[in-house]
Design a protein around this motif. Structure first.
Motif, PDB file in Angstrom:
ATOM      1  N   ILE B 112      -6.838   8.621  -2.336  1.00 56.09           N
ATOM      2  CA  ILE B 112      -7.257   7.404  -1.646  1.00 56.09           C
ATOM      3  C   ILE B 112      -6.269   6.302  -2.013  1.00 56.09           C
ATOM      4  O   ILE B 112      -6.143   5.926  -3.178  1.00 56.09           O
ATOM      5  CB  ILE B 112      -8.680   7.002  -2.064  1.00 56.09           C
ATOM      6  CG1 ILE B 112      -9.676   8.087  -1.650  1.00 56.09           C
ATOM      7  CG2 ILE B 112      -9.064   5.675  -1.455  1.00 56.09           C
ATOM      8  CD1 ILE B 112     -11.074   7.875  -2.183  1.00 56.09           C
ATOM      9  N   LEU B 113      -5.537   5.785  -1.006  1.00 56.93           N
ATOM     10  CA  LEU B 113      -4.595   4.705  -1.283  1.00 56.93           C
ATOM     11  C   LEU B 113      -5.295   3.360  -1.185  1.00 56.93           C
ATOM     12  O   LEU B 113      -5.008   2.436  -1.933  1.00 56.93           O
ATOM     13  CB  LEU B 113      -3.448   4.759  -0.275  1.00 56.93           C
ATOM     14  CG  LEU B 113      -2.622   6.045  -0.317  1.00 56.93           C
ATOM     15  CD1 LEU B 113      -1.581   6.032   0.779  1.00 56.93           C
ATOM     16  CD2 LEU B 113      -1.943   6.212  -1.670  1.00 56.93           C
ATOM     17  N   GLU B 114      -6.197   3.282  -0.240  1.00 58.51           N
ATOM     18  CA  GLU B 114      -6.919   2.026  -0.062  1.00 58.51           C
ATOM     19  C   GLU B 114      -8.260   2.358   0.565  1.00 58.51           C
ATOM     20  O   GLU B 114      -8.342   3.212   1.450  1.00 58.51           O
ATOM     21  CB  GLU B 114      -6.126   1.103   0.867  1.00 58.51           C
ATOM     22  CG  GLU B 114      -6.680  -0.285   0.925  1.00 58.51           C
ATOM     23  CD  GLU B 114      -5.994  -1.126   2.001  1.00 58.51           C
ATOM     24  OE1 GLU B 114      -6.270  -2.321   2.027  1.00 58.51           O
ATOM     25  OE2 GLU B 114      -5.218  -0.595   2.801  1.00 58.51           O
ATOM     26  N   LEU B 115      -9.305   1.664   0.102  1.00 62.02           N
ATOM     27  CA  LEU B 115     -10.639   1.942   0.633  1.00 62.02           C
ATOM     28  C   LEU B 115     -11.316   0.618   0.981  1.00 62.02           C
ATOM     29  O   LEU B 115     -11.344  -0.287   0.152  1.00 62.02           O
ATOM     30  CB  LEU B 115     -11.463   2.696  -0.417  1.00 62.02           C
ATOM     31  CG  LEU B 115     -12.869   3.085  -0.001  1.00 62.02           C
ATOM     32  CD1 LEU B 115     -13.086   4.563  -0.258  1.00 62.02           C
ATOM     33  CD2 LEU B 115     -13.896   2.293  -0.756  1.00 62.02           C
ATOM     34  N   THR B 116     -11.767   0.490   2.202  1.00 52.45           N
ATOM     35  CA  THR B 116     -12.435  -0.741   2.611  1.00 52.45           C
ATOM     36  C   THR B 116     -13.865  -0.430   3.033  1.00 52.45           C
ATOM     37  O   THR B 116     -14.067   0.276   4.014  1.00 52.45           O
ATOM     38  CB  THR B 116     -11.701  -1.381   3.805  1.00 52.45           C
ATOM     39  OG1 THR B 116     -10.306  -1.360   3.531  1.00 52.45           O
ATOM     40  CG2 THR B 116     -12.169  -2.788   4.039  1.00 52.45           C
TER      41      THR B 116
END
Lengths: 249, 441
Positions: B112-116
């Motif tokens: 996961i590089l980025e989670l929003t």
């Protein structure tokens, strides 16, 4: 591993006797029971109607689908003696005193396909999390839905039954329809909890798009706020087995 | 009720933009302001003045303003554009997370590089809808807003409302609230441990812990008439007079459940597979926990020993000994270990509550009050600090707003999930103990 087994065996049998025995007091606390109208109904109902926060008490009887089991009417003559596992194929059938005790609440068999196993997918369309937790509770050793062939699945593609919890919010409608479409046939929809049935305490909420049957065809309605796990289990059992009159447990 | 009274902002905005509107976080500055208020709070409690924080200190509701606007989404620590990197939406309908919430995950396959987190799917406008209602009717909606945290929400809401009206509370009501809160804490913590064990493929462990959670629910149903404590704490409800024999039963059953759980936890914490999966998963360093305004077990796991029951207590917590377990690394293991410690600490608190149960209910006649008044209260709920801000007009609620623990902790999920693989997501999610119903209220 052996310690785990010892630990589990030492606790003995926990699982409910359902469907071979009625629920005991532990399985169904007072608020799990549907309120009933003792005769004469014509005198009790007008007294109790003003205290009902959801307007479930009407002159002809109690709309069990709208009742949130808040127990306010119990000090105005109604009694918590109704059945725990109410369920019907339409909201209109969930009305007491007429047609609740005398006709056993039933469901039309959605398909002859569900005989021995049922895979259930839970969808939350705006719940308070209590219905979700009660439904997930079916997997614990006290209810152990798997012994009856009822399994929870993680994908609608593997599901026979869509278990809908919560008041359907407008934002969740597209997801609800897409989930239903993703399920293979034969399939059934079971709505649980006062919110999914008639909005419960949030009836009239402009964020909600009731009734649920406008968006997906609902096969069975289970009232309660939240319905106890035994009521949900009983509903799924009856959906799986078809009407109780045709074939008993 | 008019249509417009259900929405907190403007009606036209809500269906389209509620994803963005629903998130407002406590900024670090506001947090400090509230932290320093507790000395004064204690003094007021000792003087027997109305409970709750002093609204004059917080004219602008700092925890409700989107002060941390820039902090809503943790910035990525590396360039998340590049060949093969894509965003996939996880939710709002998934098998893994039983509530309606979506995560936009930026990834190239595994990590996961980025989670929003994207919320707002199940927004029901509950707090906006209670304006104008009498207090018992408003409380009926507040407790059904977040089912598994109903006691915490109702206690905070009622404490703020009572503070706004300047009313002292009957003593037994305070003790009943504390008992309900501690029972609720125990069954929620047991559920969290069971869910993590389930994700780590510990089938026997999760079944046994789930069974204990069910036992506490049944005990709550027996003691209060409702498994999720709906209606148990409402003003004007039936007087829950727990007889000495009832109190003994509650004490014995909770002590047994707690001892059984300790045996199970000893087994679980010595299971290599279980520990390996959660140790080092989604760590929140102490500095980050403070910076982002984490609350509850998440904050305590990162070795910050803040607990409202000790540091900003409402009675009867002023008279109780409450142990505050802490973690060191702030990872999923620490968050679960803190919950395990809190199950023991809540058992001890229940013992004390039952021992010192007040004999008389101490009825206090309500005094009429017609002006609008504002009250603020904070309560340590099962997943952290809960703040309610309620304005009363006579005996009706004029307005209410709240900052829930899940809202405060949501950015930490984004921070903790970064760097981890997608299969670890369920450990992160369950160890934080989020309840989306209190974010989308």
């Amino acid at each position: 591993m052996s310690t785990w087994i010892q630990q589990a065996v030492a606790r003995g049998r926990l699982t409910t006797r359902f469907p071979w025995a009625p629920p005991n007091e532990e399985e169904a606390p007072i608020t799990a029971h549907a309120p009933e109208v003792p005769p004469p109904a014509t005198r009790t109902l007008p007294l109790a109607a003003p205290v009902c926060p959801t307007g479930a008490i009407e002159s002809e009887g109690v709309r069990q689908g709208a009742c949130i089991r808040c127990a306010r009417c119990l000090s105005h003559g109604l009694t918590p003696t109704g059945p725990v596992d109410l369920m019907a194929s339409s909201i209109a059938l969930l009305r007491s005193p007429s047609g609740l005790r005398h006709e056993p609440p039933s469901v039309r068999s959605p398909s002859p396909g569900f005989r021995r196993s049922l895979h259930v997918f839970l969808i939350d369309v705006g719940s308070c999390n209590a219905c979700n937790r009660e439904a997930l509770g079916l997997a614990n050793p006290y209810y152990d839905s798997q012994r009856l062939g009822i399994f929870f699945t993680n994908s609608p593609r593997h599901a026979d039954v869509l278990l809908v919890v919560g008041i359907p919010t407008r934002e969740m409608l597209p997801s609800l329809s897409r989930t239903y479409e993703a399920m293979p046939g034969p399939k059934a929809v079971v709505a649980i909890g006062a919110c999914a049935l008639e909005g419960g305490i949030f009836h009239g909420n402009p964020h909600a798009a009731l009734p649920l049957s406008d968006h997906v065809p609902v096969d069975a309605y289970v009232p309660g706020c939240p319905p106890p796990p035994l009521a949900i289990l009983s509903a799924l059992w009856r959906v799986m087995r078809g009407p109780p009159s045709r074939e008993g447990p | 009720m008019t249509r417009s009274s259900w929405v907190e902002t403007s009606l036209s905005e809500v269906p389209k933009t509620s994803h963005d509107l629903s998130l407002s976080y406590l900024s670090p500055d506001a947090r400090l302001a509230i932290l320093t208020d507790y000395t004064e709070h204690r003094t007021r409690v000792l003087r027997g003045e109305p409970l709750g924080l002093d609204p004059a200190r917080f004219p602008n509701q700092p925890w409700l303003a989107p002060a941390a606007r820039g902090l809503r989404r943790c910035p990525p620590d590396e360039d998340v554009r590049g060949y093969g990197i894509f965003t996939f939406p996880y939710g709002p309908v998934t098998g893994g997370v039983p509530e309606a919430v979506r995560f936009d995950v930026r990834t190239y396959g595994e990590r996961i590089l980025e989670l929003t987190p994207v919320t707002g799917f199940k927004r029901r406008g509950v707090l906006a809808g209670i304006a104008g209602l009498p207090l018992p009717d408003a409380a009926l909606r507040v407790e059904r807003m977040v089912g598994n945290l109903s006691a915490a929400h109702v206690t905070a809401f009622l404490t703020a409302a009572e503070s706004a009206r300047g009313l002292p509370v009957p003593e037994r009501e305070l003790w009943t609230r504390a008992l309900a809160l501690e029972l609720q804490r125990i069954y929620n913590h047991l559920h969290a441990v069971a869910r993590v064990a389930e994700s780590a493929a510990q089938s026997v462990g999760q079944a046994q812990v789930h069974a204990l959670s069910e036992e506490v629910l049944r005990l709550a149903g027996w003691a209060f008439g409702h498994r999720w404590l709906f209606g148990a704490l409402l003003p004007g409800g039936p007087d829950r007079r727990l007889e000495p024999s009832d109190r003994r039963t509650i004490g014995t059953r909770i002590a047994r459940i707690s001892a059984d759980f300790q045996t199970l936890w000893d087994l679980l914490s010595h299971t290599r597979i279980f520990v390996d999966r959660i140790q080092g998963t989604s760590p929140i360093p102490r500095r980050e926990a403070i910076r982002w305004g984490a609350v509850g077990p998440t904050l305590r796991a990162s070795s910050v020993g803040w607990d409202d029951r000790v540091h900003a207590p409402i009675p009867p917590y002023t008279d109780l000994f409450v142990a505050v377990p802490q973690g060191i690394d702030g990872d999923a293991l620490d968050r679960i270990a803190v919950r395990v410690g809190e199950i023991q600490s809540s058992t001890l608190a229940i013992e004390q509550i039952l021992d010192r149960w007040p004999a008389a209910s101490g009825e206090i006649p309500p005094e009429p009050c017609v002006e609008a008044h504002r009250g603020i209260a904070r309560v340590e709920g099962p997943n952290g600090d809960l703040i309610y801000d309620v304005t009363m007009q006579g005996d009706r609620v004029a307005g209410a707003s709240c900052r829930s623990a899940s809202e405060a902790n949501l950015p930490l999920l984004a921070l903790g999930s970064r760097q981890s693989v997608f299969t670890d997501f369920s450990f992160a999610w369950e160890s934080f103990g989020f309840v989306i119903a209190e974010v989308d209220r």
